[in-house]
Write a protein that holds these residues in place. Structure first.
Motif, mmCIF file in Angstrom:
data_model
loop_
_atom_site.group_PDB
_atom_site.id
_atom_site.type_symbol
_atom_site.label_atom_id
_atom_site.label_comp_id
_atom_site.label_asym_id
_atom_site.label_seq_id
_atom_site.Cartn_x
_atom_site.Cartn_y
_atom_site.Cartn_z
ATOM 1 N N ASP A 159 0.860 -1.187 0.000
ATOM 2 C CA ASP A 159 0.000 0.000 0.000
ATOM 3 C C ASP A 159 0.897 1.240 0.000
ATOM 4 O O ASP A 159 1.552 1.537 0.999
ATOM 5 N N LEU A 160 0.939 1.932 -1.119
ATOM 6 C CA LEU A 160 1.844 3.082 -1.227
ATOM 7 C C LEU A 160 1.360 4.289 -0.424
ATOM 8 O O LEU A 160 2.109 5.231 -0.202
ATOM 9 N N LEU A 161 0.091 4.268 -0.029
ATOM 10 C CA LEU A 161 -0.424 5.388 0.769
ATOM 11 C C LEU A 161 -0.526 5.015 2.251
ATOM 12 O O LEU A 161 -1.018 5.793 3.061
ATOM 13 N N GLY A 162 -0.056 3.812 2.568
ATOM 14 C CA GLY A 162 -0.143 3.336 3.959
ATOM 15 C C GLY A 162 0.707 4.189 4.884
ATOM 16 O O GLY A 162 1.809 4.584 4.528
ATOM 17 N N GLU A 163 0.155 4.475 6.059
ATOM 18 C CA GLU A 163 0.881 5.289 7.037
ATOM 19 C C GLU A 163 1.642 4.347 7.975
ATOM 20 O O GLU A 163 1.267 3.208 8.167
ATOM 21 N N GLY A 164 2.692 4.860 8.587
ATOM 22 C CA GLY A 164 3.406 4.129 9.636
ATOM 23 C C GLY A 164 4.268 3.016 9.095
ATOM 24 O O GLY A 164 4.495 2.889 7.883
ATOM 25 N N ASN A 165 4.727 2.203 10.042
ATOM 26 C CA ASN A 165 5.667 1.138 9.720
ATOM 27 C C ASN A 165 5.006 0.059 8.857
ATOM 28 O O ASN A 165 3.926 -0.428 9.175
ATOM 29 N N GLU A 166 5.689 -0.316 7.792
ATOM 30 C CA GLU A 166 5.094 -1.277 6.850
ATOM 31 C C GLU A 166 4.778 -2.616 7.511
ATOM 32 O O GLU A 166 3.752 -3.241 7.240
ATOM 33 N N GLU A 167 5.678 -3.037 8.426
ATOM 34 C CA GLU A 167 5.492 -4.347 9.075
ATOM 35 C C GLU A 167 4.229 -4.373 9.938
ATOM 36 O O GLU A 167 3.614 -5.416 10.132
ATOM 37 N N GLU A 168 3.857 -3.211 10.476
ATOM 38 C CA GLU A 168 2.717 -3.180 11.395
ATOM 39 C C GLU A 168 1.371 -3.040 10.684
ATOM 40 O O GLU A 168 0.315 -3.155 11.286
ATOM 41 N N ARG A 169 1.436 -2.754 9.377
ATOM 42 C CA ARG A 169 0.168 -2.561 8.649
ATOM 43 C C ARG A 169 -0.469 -3.904 8.314
ATOM 44 O O ARG A 169 0.255 -4.894 8.132
ATOM 45 N N PRO A 170 -1.812 -3.940 8.189
ATOM 46 C CA PRO A 170 -2.434 -5.206 7.789
ATOM 47 C C PRO A 170 -2.034 -5.534 6.352
ATOM 48 O O PRO A 170 -1.835 -4.626 5.546
#
Ligand SMILES: Nc1ncnc2c1ncn2[C@@H]1O[C@H](COP(=O)(O)OP(=O)(O)OP(=O)(O)O)[C@@H](O)[C@H]1O
Length: 734
Positions: A159-170
């Motif tokens: 997700d290129l618009l995802g906020e925060g740490n990539e590992e913590e995102r769903p």
């Protein structure tokens, strides 16, 4: 939808040729900068590949190197926004090798600092979309527009618009509901109200895209990126308008019905994604649609990028995604295939799975194939053209080796044109005659019609055409496609057939006349069509013939100017082999010249050192020789001193002895001189020198010797007198 071949298809393909950039001019060998792709002068939707094997490809749109961003947008994208607003899913894909202009065309990396004329498709589309939804035309609609930006890298969804740490995102997942609708989970979908907000998200997302260094482009996109816009629109349709078929008026102030589902892509779809909410005074219609802008990763072959390790893995993943996409689009783009094909291979890659409900079906798809015009990239360009061609599956491709015998024969075509012209004029005359007869109340007999020269002529010519065409339709094309059928299936001779004539007995002469007249008009129309197609074909063939003639002339010229020259057709494989050899030689040359310059600099260093040593040596030598001279001087001085000292010592210790020795020495010298004198005198006498005043050299010498003798005698006498003074024993004898 299609501008081609009259076959309606939801897949269109545009080709964009990139201009030669400053980078190309600097980085590529001059011999490979020749431009080999151009727009055909005879058909703006065809391109000509000017290599050893001249090829022509046709697309829905072709954009020359000088085409502007605005032109691309207006011609290829403009009406897709209307489709999107109508509720269709729309997908635009940019395909091509690295650096061919995909990102530039799509505008995936655009930001607000870019000048307006350079902006790509995404900002332009969003601009038009917001202008439209805010216009009076849609004042009865309520819109909700959201954007998302996803990247497929090594089959991972990011997700290129995802906020925060990539590992913590769903994790981003692809789901399919029971009705076959695709929706994505774990993804940020951000509501946007204007173009600026869209651009902020776009530039933020594009900065997060995976880029890596390949041999071909320092900032090559190594992933597929999909920028998606989802739009949910609601419009209120009052009952009176629905029943009366009136245009929609403003909606009531009551809260509109909630969309059937606000989930992305979960709307059921027959023609468009819409649902209805009924109220007493009317209905709220909710329409959801998706617009995907897909910037595909570079399509170059692995070996061209000299990739290994992670880069090679990326390449394999990219290529398999593109292959799956090609298979899906090809299956969808061919209406005949689509009818028979039940399986479209969407599941073969994440890319096709993500876009499953936006490719095919009701969706509108545009693929923009981007190519470089120069010879250096010809292999990649041809492969892009073939890919795009396969995707579009265009049937009307005019390529030389797909054509039936006689199409390249100008004389044959000229004869055919003349024949058709005469048939048309006969037909016109007959039609005029027929109408005259009908006015006169007369009738035309079936026999006369069937025997009339234009009908037999037509039978002959149309069977000639239709047979040729039907046989041509079976000839596989260069890419295994079918050759177009150029005459509509119903030929003029079939329209005016014997069944008609046989049935004439059951109808009255007036009706028969009308039918005959209609049939003739049909025939005339068909002939006109055939004639115009034939004229186009003739123009194209003539042009191609002229080009072949040019090539032939060039070869002839070469043969004449260089009689020994052997012209040989070089295969693509051989060219590739040459390219490989040249590039391996170039790299060897580069290594060798680097080694040479290293050695030269080492040599120079050594020379400088030696030069320094030499001058030191010289200085040392000079110093040594000076020292030697000095030592010699000292030695001679010392010797002299020693002699002097010895003399002085002997004089001081034994003065008498010293004097007597000196006298002896002088006496012996005197004796020598006297002997010499005597000898000379004798010689003189022998020479009988008469005159003593004679100034001959001998006399001179004698005079000088006499003077010297006298001097020595005086000296001896002085010493004797000195010896007398020193002691009686040492007194020299008188
Ligand atoms: N039509 C064009 N007019 C002017 N410049 C162009 C055009 N097309 C591409 N360029 C320039 O060529 C360069 C490469 O283009 P771009 O980055 O769009 O290629 P790409 O196909 O997206 O490459 P990659 O696959 O490596 O990401 C860029 O500097 C771009 O500005």
């Amino acid at each position: 939808m299609s501008s081609n071949g009259g076959t309606s298809t939801s897949v269109q393909v545009a080709l964009r040729i990139k201009p030669l950039t400053q980078d190309d001019l600097i980085n590529l060998p001059a011999r490979f900068q020749r431009q080999v792709i151009s727009v055909s002068p005879y058909n703006q939707n065809q391109i000509v590949v000017d290599t050893e094997k001249r090829q022509i490809f046709q697309f829905d749109h072709v954009f020359a190197p000088e085409s502007t961003q605005q032109e691309v947008y207006e011609r290829a994208i403009g009406n897709m926004i209307t489709k999107f607003l109508e509720g269709y899913n729309v997908t635009i894909l940019a395909y091509g090798q690295t650096s061919s202009g995909k990102t530039h065309t799509m505008g995936t990396a655009d930001d607000s600092t870019l000048p307006p004329e350079s902006k790509g498709i995404i900002p332009r589309t969003m601009n038009s979309l917001f202008s439209l939804v805010n216009s009076g035309q849609y004042k009865s609609h309520k819109f909700s527009i959201k954007v998302s930006f996803i990247e497929i890298h090594n089959e991972d969804l990011i997700d290129l618009l995802g906020e925060g740490n990539e590992e913590e995102r769903p994790p981003v997942m692809i789901r399919e509901d029971s009705r076959g609708n695709i929706y994505w989970t774990g993804l940020q979908e951000l509501k946007v109200n204007n173009v600026d907000e869209v651009m902020d998200h776009l530039s933020r997302g594009s900065l997060n895209r995976q880029v890596g260094v390949t041999d071909m482009n320092s900032k090559s996109s190594r992933s597929h990126a999909i920028f998606s816009v989802t739009m949910v629109q609601q419009k209120f349709i009052p009952h009176n308008c629905i029943s009366a078929g009136q245009p929609v008026t403003s909606p009531p102030s009551s809260r509109p019905g909630t969309p059937a589902s606000s989930r992305f892509g979960s709307q059921p779809s027959s023609r468009t994604n819409s649902s209805l909410d009924k109220f007493d005074d009317g209905e709220w219609v909710t329409i959801a649609s998706k617009f995907h802008f897909v910037d595909l990763a570079g399509s170059e072959r692995l070996k061209r990028t000299a990739a290994s390790g992670d880069r090679a893995r990326e390449g394999i993943s990219i290529n398999s995604g593109l292959l799956a996409l090609g298979n899906v689009i090809s299956a969808l783009g061919d209406p005949s295939k689509a009818r028979h094909t039940t399986h479209v291979p969407y599941r073969d890659s994440k890319l096709t799975r993500l876009l499953q409900d936006s490719l095919g079906g009701n969706a509108q798809t545009l693929m923009i194939a981007c190519v470089s015009p120069i010879e250096y990239n010809i292999n990649e360009t041809i492969s892009t053209l073939k890919y795009a061609n396969r995707a579009r599956n265009i049937k009307n491709i005019a390529s030389v080796n797909q054509e039936e015998a006689g199409w390249n024969d100008v004389t044959h075509l000229q004869n055919l044109v003349l024949k058709l012209r005469s048939e048309i004029s006969t037909l016109k005359a007959a039609a005029a005659q027929n109408s005259q007869r009908s006015q006169d109340g007369g009738s035309i007999s079936p026999e006369k019609v069937s025997q009339s020269p234009f009908v037999t002529g037509l039978k002959h010519s149309s069977s000639g055409f239709s047979e040729k065409n039907s046989s041509a339709a079976k000839i596989p094309g260069r890419c295994g496609r079918e050759t177009p059928s150029r005459i509509p299936p119903t030929s003029p001779s079939n329209t005016f057939n014997h069944n008609n004539l046989n049935n004439m007995n059951n109808i009255n002469p007036g009706q028969q006349r009308d039918r005959d007249y209609e049939a003739l008009e049909d025939q005339l129309l068909q002939l006109k069509r055939s004639y115009s197609e034939l004229s186009q074909k003739y123009a194209k063939t003539s042009a191609e013939l002229a080009l072949h003639q040019d090539n032939y002339d060039e070869m002839e010229f070469l043969k004449n100017t260089c009689p020994g020259i052997k012209l040989r057709v070089v295969s693509e494989q051989e060219i590739e082999q040459f390219e490989k050899t040249i590039s391996s030689l170039e790299s060897k040359l580069a290594i060798t010249s680097a080694a040479l310059s290293h050695t030269e600099s080492k040599l120079k260093e050594q020379e400088n050192l030696i030069e320094g040593d030499d001058s030191t040596n010289q200085q040392n030598k000079d110093l040594v020789s000076n020292l030697q001279k000095y030592i010699k001087e000292l030695e001679s001085k010392l010797q002299k001193r020693e002699i002097d000292a010895r003399i002085a010592a002997s004089r001081d210790n034994h003065p008498e002895k010293f004097i007597s020795e000196t006298i002896q020495h002088l006496e012996s010298r005197l004796k020598e001189k006297e002997d010499a004198y005597n000898e000379l005198e004798e010689k003189l006498n022998n020479l009988q020198v008469g005159d003593p005043n004679n100034e001959s050299p001998e006399n001179d010498k004698i005079t000088r010797l006499e003077a010297k003798l006298e001097f020595l005698s005086n000296e001896v006498n002085k010493l004797r007198s000195l010896g007398i003074k020193l002691g009686p024993d040492d007194r020299p004898e008188s």
